[in-house]
Design a protein around this motif. Structure first.
Motif, PDB file in Angstrom:
ATOM      1  N   TYR A 161      19.053  -6.146 -30.597  1.00 51.34           N
ATOM      2  CA  TYR A 161      20.139  -6.405 -29.635  1.00 51.34           C
ATOM      3  C   TYR A 161      20.259  -5.326 -28.554  1.00 51.34           C
ATOM      4  N   PRO A 162      20.224  -4.033 -28.913  1.00 53.02           N
ATOM      5  CA  PRO A 162      20.347  -3.010 -27.850  1.00 53.02           C
ATOM      6  C   PRO A 162      19.248  -3.125 -26.802  1.00 53.02           C
ATOM      7  N   ALA A 163      17.996  -3.350 -27.232  1.00 53.26           N
ATOM      8  CA  ALA A 163      16.880  -3.485 -26.291  1.00 53.26           C
ATOM      9  C   ALA A 163      17.024  -4.746 -25.457  1.00 53.26           C
ATOM     10  N   LEU A 164      17.529  -5.805 -26.075  1.00 50.10           N
ATOM     11  CA  LEU A 164      17.736  -7.065 -25.345  1.00 50.10           C
ATOM     12  C   LEU A 164      18.819  -6.917 -24.281  1.00 50.10           C
ATOM     13  N   VAL A 165      19.902  -6.276 -24.643  1.00 51.66           N
ATOM     14  CA  VAL A 165      21.012  -6.082 -23.704  1.00 51.66           C
ATOM     15  C   VAL A 165      20.580  -5.219 -22.523  1.00 51.66           C
TER      16      VAL A 165
ATOM     17  N   LYS B   7      18.026  -9.743 -21.705  1.00 51.28           N
ATOM     18  CA  LYS B   7      17.201 -10.787 -22.319  1.00 51.28           C
ATOM     19  C   LYS B   7      17.914 -11.344 -23.548  1.00 51.28           C
ATOM     20  N   LYS B   8      17.528 -12.549 -23.932  1.00 53.98           N
ATOM     21  CA  LYS B   8      18.140 -13.204 -25.091  1.00 53.98           C
ATOM     22  C   LYS B   8      17.056 -13.767 -26.006  1.00 53.98           C
ATOM     23  N   VAL B   9      17.434 -13.927 -27.270  1.00 52.80           N
ATOM     24  CA  VAL B   9      16.552 -14.570 -28.254  1.00 52.80           C
ATOM     25  C   VAL B   9      17.208 -15.879 -28.685  1.00 52.80           C
ATOM     26  N   LYS B  10      16.457 -16.973 -28.607  1.00 52.58           N
ATOM     27  CA  LYS B  10      16.938 -18.266 -29.089  1.00 52.58           C
ATOM     28  C   LYS B  10      16.088 -18.688 -30.279  1.00 52.58           C
TER      29      LYS B  10
ATOM     30  N   ILE C 298       9.758  -8.281 -25.764  1.00 56.59           N
ATOM     31  CA  ILE C 298      10.785  -7.618 -24.951  1.00 56.59           C
ATOM     32  C   ILE C 298      10.149  -6.706 -23.904  1.00 56.59           C
ATOM     33  N   SER C 299       9.096  -5.998 -24.308  1.00 56.64           N
ATOM     34  CA  SER C 299       8.453  -5.036 -23.402  1.00 56.64           C
ATOM     35  C   SER C 299       7.717  -5.706 -22.267  1.00 56.64           C
ATOM     36  N   TYR C 300       7.086  -6.861 -22.544  1.00 55.94           N
ATOM     37  CA  TYR C 300       6.184  -7.457 -21.561  1.00 55.94           C
ATOM     38  C   TYR C 300       6.710  -8.757 -20.941  1.00 55.94           C
ATOM     39  N   SER C 301       7.991  -9.037 -21.113  1.00 54.17           N
ATOM     40  CA  SER C 301       8.579 -10.202 -20.433  1.00 54.17           C
ATOM     41  C   SER C 301       9.469  -9.714 -19.298  1.00 54.17           C
ATOM     42  N   PRO C 302       9.635 -10.500 -18.247  1.00 55.68           N
ATOM     43  CA  PRO C 302      10.458 -10.068 -17.101  1.00 55.68           C
ATOM     44  C   PRO C 302      11.936 -10.002 -17.469  1.00 55.68           C
ATOM     45  N   PRO C 303      12.730  -9.267 -16.700  1.00 49.39           N
ATOM     46  CA  PRO C 303      14.177  -9.185 -16.965  1.00 49.39           C
ATOM     47  C   PRO C 303      14.836 -10.566 -16.916  1.00 49.39           C
ATOM     48  N   ASN C 304      15.945 -10.680 -17.632  1.00 51.34           N
ATOM     49  CA  ASN C 304      16.752 -11.920 -17.641  1.00 51.34           C
ATOM     50  C   ASN C 304      16.001 -13.119 -18.228  1.00 51.34           C
TER      51      ASN C 304
END
Length: 383
Positions: free
Chosen positions: A245-249, A253-256, A284-290
């Motif tokens: 969650y901290p890295a996603l925030v 980014k979100k996880v579905k 998380i590292s290699y996907s674009p923001p949002n």
């Protein structure tokens, strides 16, 4: 299947079998010819000599000795000739063993070349083409493994150097800001809070780099035993999403999760969680923001199929090597994505240990990691 292997074996050894057969046939023919020559050339002369020997042994006169010769030896001439032929065959075969042993010498020499890591190609007699081919295949495979090992070791050493260099940067910052706060006791609260925040960030970065050192060492030294149990796969997906969650925030980014809440599988929960964490970190590292990271889980026939999908692109030439040890998509280390390049390699090893498979696919602007794991029935059968 056995019949097919037998036929293939006959074809492989055909030259050697033919050579040995011809050599044995030649030895038999030579023995027979020698016996025939001796019998023809020595007719009468040999009989007289044998008669003389009988006279000397028994003390009988010539006529009596001749009767004994014709009665006991001459009448059994075919048997005598056969025994003589066998004796000649054994003698000749003994001398011909040097023909056979040269093949063993060549095989031993070829194996010695493998041990010495001789770069020259192994060459043998035409009859040993099958062995020459096999040894050269092994030689090439060993060379490839040695090269891969050397390359992995080089990558590892480079990463250690990078990590050692990178550790100095946040450590210097931590010491610097702490020194400032120690020296300036009456520092304004706002400034001190700012310095504390920066120091904490650098300390977290330092912790991450130190963990990477441990990860490199642990990967090389630990054997990975499996402790399989029934696990709630859906709950595991939720758990790893919460942990990230901290890295996603931080990157919006979100996880579905797309899976049944009753989805379960028989596996090592700790090791499988490590696999999912590594893949999610990579996403998380290699996907674009949002962006949204989709996690799918389902049972198909006798397998559990798990997919992690996120927006992004991996060059085709790099798809096949991202699971190698110490391989990173971006070789330039950065604070955001700098890692030891072990996450996906570890994930692959753990999945293989479970009897499954993992692959990376890049299509329609998405990076997909697909994991296939045997279902419960297979795990019980193979355990």
């Amino acid at each position: 299947m056995k019949l097919k292997n037998s036929i293939l074996g006959d074809k492989v050894y055909q030259k050697l079998i033919q050579k040995i057969f011809l050599q044995c046939l030649m030895i038999v023919l030579v023995a027979i010819v020698l016996v025939i020559i001796i019998r023809s050339a020595g007719r009468g002369y040999i009989g007289n000599k044998i008669t003389e020997v009988i006279c000397a042994i028994t003390g009988a006169d010539w006529e009596r000795a001749s009767d004994l010769y014709f009665g006991y030896i001459r009448s059994q001439i075919d048997t005598v000739m056969m025994i003589t032929c066998i004796i000649f065959f054994i003698i000749l075969f003994r001398f011909s063993l040097s023909w056979f042993t040269k093949y063993f010498d060549e095989i031993v020499s070829g194996v010695d070349q493998l041990v010495r890591e001789d770069k020259n190609r192994i060459i043998m007699s035409p009859e040993l083409n099958f062995m020459e081919s096999k040894l050269n295949q092994v030689k090439e495979e060993l060379a490839k493994r040695a090269e891969a090992k050397e390359e992995a070791e080089k990558r590892k050493n480079d990463l250690v150097v990078y990590l050692a260099h990178d550790i100095k940067t946040p450590l210097t910052s931590v010491i610097g800001y702490l020194s400032l706060m120690d020296e300036i006791m009456d520092m304004p609260i706002a400034q001190k809070a700012k310095y504390v925040h920066i120091t904490l960030e650098k300390a977290y970065r330092l912790e991450k780099l130190i963990n990477e050192f441990f990860e490199i060492t642990r990967y090389n030294l630990e054997s990975i035993p499996l402790n399989k149990e029934r696990i709630d796969l859906y709950y595991m997906f939720v758990q790893i999403a919460d942990e990230a969650y901290p890295a996603l925030v931080a990157s919006n980014k979100k996880v579905k999760i797309h899976a049944s809440e009753n989805l379960t599988i028989f596996a090592d929960s700790e090791k499988l969680a490590r696999v999912f964490n590594n893949i999610l970190k990579n996403a998380i590292s290699y996907s674009p923001p949002n962006s949204i990271i989709d996690v799918y889980g389902e049972i198909q026939e006798s397998n559990a199929i798990i997919r992690f999908e996120n927006p992004g692109v991996i060059p085709k030439e790099k798809i096949g090597v991202i699971f190698e040890k110490f391989y990173r998509l971006d070789y330039a280390r950065s604070s955001a994505t700098g890692g030891a390049g072990l996450g996906l390699a570890i994930a692959k090893d753990i999945i293989k240990l479970h009897g499954g498979s993992i692959e990376a696919i890049c299509e329609e602007g998405k990076i997909i990691f697909k994991i296939t794991l045997p279902n419960i029935k297979d795990f019980f059968t193979n355990s």
